[in-house]
Design an enzyme around this catalytic site. Structure first.
Site, PDB file in Angstrom:
ATOM      1  CG  HIS A 142      30.418  39.091  59.298  1.00 52.41           C
ATOM      2  ND1 HIS A 142      31.478  39.971  59.223  1.00 52.41           N
ATOM      3  CD2 HIS A 142      30.687  38.119  58.386  1.00 52.41           C
ATOM      4  CE1 HIS A 142      32.328  39.549  58.306  1.00 52.41           C
ATOM      5  NE2 HIS A 142      31.881  38.433  57.788  1.00 52.41           N
ATOM      6  CD  GLU A 154      32.308  42.731  61.930  1.00 57.32           C
ATOM      7  OE1 GLU A 154      32.885  43.821  62.051  1.00 57.32           O
ATOM      8  OE2 GLU A 154      32.083  42.217  60.809  1.00 57.32           O
ATOM      9  CG  ASN A 192      35.298  41.767  55.477  1.00 57.50           C
ATOM     10  OD1 ASN A 192      36.374  41.184  55.447  1.00 57.50           O
ATOM     11  ND2 ASN A 192      34.145  41.132  55.555  1.00 57.50           N
TER      12      ASN A 192
HETATM   13  N1  CAA Z   1      37.222  24.097  59.810  1.00 59.42           N
HETATM   14  C1  CAA Z   1      37.255  23.677  61.094  1.00 59.42           C
HETATM   15  N2  CAA Z   1      38.360  23.648  61.840  1.00 59.42           N
HETATM   16  C2  CAA Z   1      39.506  24.047  61.257  1.00 59.42           C
HETATM   17  C3  CAA Z   1      39.561  24.499  59.933  1.00 59.42           C
HETATM   18  C4  CAA Z   1      38.362  24.506  59.194  1.00 59.42           C
HETATM   19  N3  CAA Z   1      38.300  24.954  57.926  1.00 59.42           N
HETATM   20  N4  CAA Z   1      40.832  24.857  59.647  1.00 59.42           N
HETATM   21  C5  CAA Z   1      41.557  24.632  60.759  1.00 59.42           C
HETATM   22  N5  CAA Z   1      40.759  24.157  61.729  1.00 59.42           N
HETATM   23  C6  CAA Z   1      41.147  23.814  63.100  1.00 59.42           C
HETATM   24  C7  CAA Z   1      42.113  22.667  63.116  1.00 59.42           C
HETATM   25  O1  CAA Z   1      41.438  21.445  63.149  1.00 59.42           O
HETATM   26  C8  CAA Z   1      42.857  22.898  64.399  1.00 59.42           C
HETATM   27  O2  CAA Z   1      42.055  22.479  65.472  1.00 59.42           O
HETATM   28  P1  CAA Z   1      42.704  21.831  66.781  1.00 59.42           P
HETATM   29  O3  CAA Z   1      43.539  22.906  67.418  1.00 59.42           O
HETATM   30  O4  CAA Z   1      41.510  21.462  67.542  1.00 59.42           O
HETATM   31  O5  CAA Z   1      43.520  20.698  66.291  1.00 59.42           O
HETATM   32  C9  CAA Z   1      42.932  24.431  64.511  1.00 59.42           C
HETATM   33  O6  CAA Z   1      41.899  24.926  63.637  1.00 59.42           O
HETATM   34  C10 CAA Z   1      44.268  24.950  64.042  1.00 59.42           C
HETATM   35  O7  CAA Z   1      44.505  24.446  62.747  1.00 59.42           O
HETATM   36  P2  CAA Z   1      45.908  24.020  62.172  1.00 59.42           P
HETATM   37  O8  CAA Z   1      46.788  23.601  63.301  1.00 59.42           O
HETATM   38  O9  CAA Z   1      45.686  23.082  61.051  1.00 59.42           O
HETATM   39  O10 CAA Z   1      46.474  25.312  61.449  1.00 59.42           O
HETATM   40  P3  CAA Z   1      46.711  26.757  62.003  1.00 59.42           P
HETATM   41  O11 CAA Z   1      47.267  26.749  63.384  1.00 59.42           O
HETATM   42  O12 CAA Z   1      47.442  27.441  60.920  1.00 59.42           O
HETATM   43  O13 CAA Z   1      45.270  27.407  62.114  1.00 59.42           O
HETATM   44  C11 CAA Z   1      43.642  28.795  61.160  1.00 59.42           C
HETATM   45  C12 CAA Z   1      44.425  27.495  61.026  1.00 59.42           C
HETATM   46  C13 CAA Z   1      42.780  28.758  62.412  1.00 59.42           C
HETATM   47  C14 CAA Z   1      42.756  28.892  59.927  1.00 59.42           C
HETATM   48  C15 CAA Z   1      44.688  29.973  61.276  1.00 59.42           C
HETATM   49  O14 CAA Z   1      45.596  29.915  60.211  1.00 59.42           O
HETATM   50  C16 CAA Z   1      44.041  31.333  61.269  1.00 59.42           C
HETATM   51  O15 CAA Z   1      43.563  31.812  62.272  1.00 59.42           O
HETATM   52  N6  CAA Z   1      44.041  31.992  60.089  1.00 59.42           N
HETATM   53  C17 CAA Z   1      43.418  33.283  59.911  1.00 59.42           C
HETATM   54  C18 CAA Z   1      41.945  33.085  59.741  1.00 59.42           C
HETATM   55  C19 CAA Z   1      41.244  34.379  59.553  1.00 59.42           C
HETATM   56  O16 CAA Z   1      41.816  35.458  59.516  1.00 59.42           O
HETATM   57  N7  CAA Z   1      39.921  34.282  59.405  1.00 59.42           N
HETATM   58  C20 CAA Z   1      39.122  35.414  59.127  1.00 59.42           C
HETATM   59  C21 CAA Z   1      38.903  35.443  57.657  1.00 59.42           C
HETATM   60  S1  CAA Z   1      38.012  36.862  57.215  1.00 59.42           S
HETATM   61  C22 CAA Z   1      36.444  36.416  57.414  1.00 59.42           C
HETATM   62  O17 CAA Z   1      36.058  35.324  57.660  1.00 59.42           O
HETATM   63  C23 CAA Z   1      35.505  37.529  57.250  1.00 59.42           C
HETATM   64  C24 CAA Z   1      35.001  37.746  55.922  1.00 59.42           C
HETATM   65  O18 CAA Z   1      33.905  38.267  55.853  1.00 59.42           O
HETATM   66  C25 CAA Z   1      35.722  37.481  54.673  1.00 59.42           C
END
Ligand code: CAA
Length: 285
Positions: A142, A154, A192
């Site tokens: 995961h 995971e 989750n």
């Molecule tokens: N794909 C690839 N790279 C991405 C991206 C995407 N969709 N979104 C952002 N990035 C990259 C950016 O390019 C940037 O890279 P660099 O540092 O190399 O420039 C980096 O991530 C940071 O992005 P931003 O500066 O644009 O924005 P940010 O600092 O707000 O980070 C984020 C974005 C990493 C998404 C951050 O907001 C974050 O960590 N959010 C929480 C994400 C989270 O909780 N994920 C788990 C979700 S739950 C899950 O996945 C499990 C499930 O089963 C549902």
């Protein structure tokens, strides 16, 4: 002893699947990126191309690296294209019937000994394994969204998963520069089970008029240092996915503390699924 993985079939080229394909190809492995239509696979590939171009523009990889990574990704609209793969990672829609159907096909198609992994975020690995003739080779892997950015994987042991298969997947996760965590097969795993009730509770706060989505998100961002507020995160994950995970927790534990918020159900029924449909708790242009 762990198996050697050289070629990975990724089933599903959406948000999670194309991210998985990107990190696997970046680690030097061959990828077959499969979806139900060539167009979907192509869309996934275009997203990888875009992500890699950003890496090039930031000077993290060269144009040659990018070309080499992309050359390791073959697009497919037929699971049989992966018949010689050492492993499949399924990243299709979070729907048990769809996943069971894919696993039956993978079991019939992939060579003997190939590992069948699911990127499911909450569905039971043991039940998925039971529809195959090789439950000992079935495991959960995961990834978190966005896959290229998030470090965690995971690794979920089904009831019958072989130790060798578990070790292989742990090694693969490390090879992808991810941090693997061992999890037993219970509803929602760890990620989750902890995350979704928080999101569901934030939705209850909107439902009961405790505060606005903006302010609820501000509390968690500025008060708890979360990178995204829970409602922004719910829109990012997809409200349909959030609801289906809450349903799995509610049904799996039979505990009212996991009851999905009626407002979440209402939004999903309205087709307000978050960022991907342009509207969820926020509106996206
Ligand atoms: N794909 C690839 N790279 C991405 C991206 C995407 N969709 N979104 C952002 N990035 C990259 C950016 O390019 C940037 O890279 P660099 O540092 O190399 O420039 C980096 O991530 C940071 O992005 P931003 O500066 O644009 O924005 P940010 O600092 O707000 O980070 C984020 C974005 C990493 C998404 C951050 O907001 C974050 O960590 N959010 C929480 C994400 C989270 O909780 N994920 C788990 C979700 S739950 C899950 O996945 C499990 C499930 O089963 C549902």
């Amino acid at each position: 002893m762990a198996k050697t993985i050289q070629t990975v079939l990724v089933v599903g080229a959406g948000q999670m699947g194309n991210g998985i394909a990107q990190v696997v190809a970046t680690a030097g492995l061959e990828v077959i990126l499969n979806d139900i239509s060539f167009d979907y696979a192509q869309k996934g590939y275009e997203n990888i191309d875009k992500n890699l171009s950003r890496q090039v523009s930031k000077g993290r990889i060269t144009e040659e690296d990018k070309a080499a990574i992309l050359s390791r990704i073959q697009l497919s609209d037929d699971i049989a294209d992966g018949r010689d793969a050492d492993m499949a990672i399924e990243a299709a829609t979070e729907n048990l019937d769809i996943k069971l159907d894919i696993f039956r096909k993978l079991d019939h198609t992939l060579k003997e000994g190939a590992i069948l992994a699911s990127n499911t975020s909450s569905l039971p690995i043991t039940e998925i394994a039971a529809v195959t003739s090789r439950p000992e080779l079935v495991i959960g892997m995961h990834f978190m969204n966005p896959v290229p950015v998030m470090q965690l994987v995971e690794v979920i042991r089904g009831l019958a998963t072989d130790e060798e298969v578990y070790q292989t997947v742990v090694d693969l996760a490390k090879q992808l520069s991810k941090h693997p965590v061992e999890v037993q097969d219970f509803p929602g795993f760890v990620s989750n089970r902890v995350l979704m009730p928080m999101i569901n509770e934030a939705i209850y706060c909107v439902y009961e008029g405790v505060s606005s989505p903006q302010d609820i998100d501000a509390v968690m961002k500025m008060g708890m240092n979360h990178p995204m507020g829970p409602l922004t995160l719910a829109d990012f994950i997809g409200l349909d996915t959030c609801l289906s995970i809450m349903e799995v927790l509610y049904e799996g534990f039979g505990d009212s503390k996991y009851r999905p918020c009626p407002l979440l159900r209402k939004y999903v029924k309205a087709g307000w699924l978050g960022k991907k449909t342009g509207r969820g708790f926020y509106v996206y242009e």
